[in-house]
Design an enzyme around this catalytic site. Sequence first.
Site: not given
Length: 540
Positions: A140, A164
């Site tokens: 993001d 991630w």
Amino acid sequence: MYLKIKQLLFLSSVLLISSCGTKDQQTGKSEIKEISMVVKSRYLNLPVSQAADRAKMTFAADGRQVKEFVIRLAPEKPDYWVFYDVSKYKGKALTISYTGNPEGLKNIYQDEYIAGQDSLYKEINRPQVHFSSRRGWNNDPNGLVWFDGEYHLYYQHNPFEKFWENMHWGHAVSKDLVHWEEIGIALEPDALGTMFSGSAVIDKDNTAGWGKDALVALYTAAGKKMSQNVAYSTDRGRSFTKYEGNPVLGPDRDPKVFWYEPKKTWVMVLYNDNYNIIYNSRDLKKWEEKSIVPGYYECPEFFELGVDGNQKNKKWVMYGASGTYITGNFDGEKFIPEYGKYYYSWGSQYAAQTYNNVPDGRRIQIGWGRIEHKGMPFNQMMLFPCELTLRTTPEGIRLFCEPVKEIAILHDKKHFWTDLTGEEASEKLKEVKSDLLHVKMDLEIVHGWVTEVLFRGNPVVSFDGNFNRINGAPYICDKPGIFRFNIEIILDRTSVEAYIGNGKLFISEVLKEKKSDEGLAFKGGLKIHSLEVNELKSIW
């Protein structure tokens, strides 16, 4: 590259102070679980293997723990290298401990450069017209804010692996929205948790008491519970001090904050469960809940735009991570939805955010491009910045998305033709050799009901007139029964972005592995009213 690094390891070994561990009873070999060194260089370079299990690594400076994260430390030859900036510990004794296979500890070294610096931004699958982090993972965009001539892009970042984990805020800046400089890590995990998404504002009136024009970040800490927190910067966003009164709010996550001038208040939109909560604050610290807007999932965005550019006729737009949006009215406390949900984007874009305070008033958006970069020491990218507008269409007021005008800075050689058939256009396009392109076209289907724009043998834009879909997305033509389209395309090494109907539909997708060496080409019974192809320079 690996041999070169091994030579550097020998040079760096003189900086080791000590190593300690246990002895394997069967082999008699010492199993080193930690190493120590005096920090004399800017970076620690760490070897990573995706085949290794994740395990906890800790750093202690002069005996005090200063960093904890998980990493797949390579015991042998690494798949790639990552780095950590240790310049703030120069002159101190740094102890590195690891709970996993300790063999890789001996390969950690410090240097003034990151491993692979000589090929940085030249890698075969490195985006050349989009921002991507030097190493590791990004997702993001966070904290999009303009200040003192710079566009700040903070973003979700794992510095220690290309997938991630270990969420930090990375940081890059640009003076023109196309050329980006990666600054480094802005926010690091702490006792409250890892650093999840949020936003940033410029406190021009010093409402929080941290100084006029302090750059204030509001973010979610993801610990045992989600909490909302504040940090501030007085050095142009380069470093942050976390507010001693954190957390300022409880669950859930992704605070979007902006100043609402009519009521002289800060507004926060916070995702929770399946709705957004709207809060107000006078000082960015104490927040009061005002209303709830149902029907959303994570990463809220909320802003006002003039319809057709008319600043006397404005509507508010609220969307979540998927980009599906509602338009309506807002009084500073309550959002009254009027129309939606609608979508304007299709494909890889997720969790897009916008700049609140661009000097010329444009609403500029950057989205996360969920595009994998195989074989690279980094992963994912940011999509090209675009300008959002509200326009009246036969279906009602809709959100449009077009690349920012600054893309012209990257234009190199230009090709332009008019009044061609699809076959004629494909022949003309053979003279275009670059794989970095900005293309604009006005085309019309005159025979049949299917058309494709191809690149390297794969369709990058495909229209099915039977189902009225472009790349699978439903699309309503401007004039019923007439298949004429304005299409704009940005082609990069690993991605394609297409803006259909002056941005009524925005498509972003991975660029598939090539089937041929043929560049741009057309398929279908077409009339090309105009075709402009701009070869692009790299942003690096």
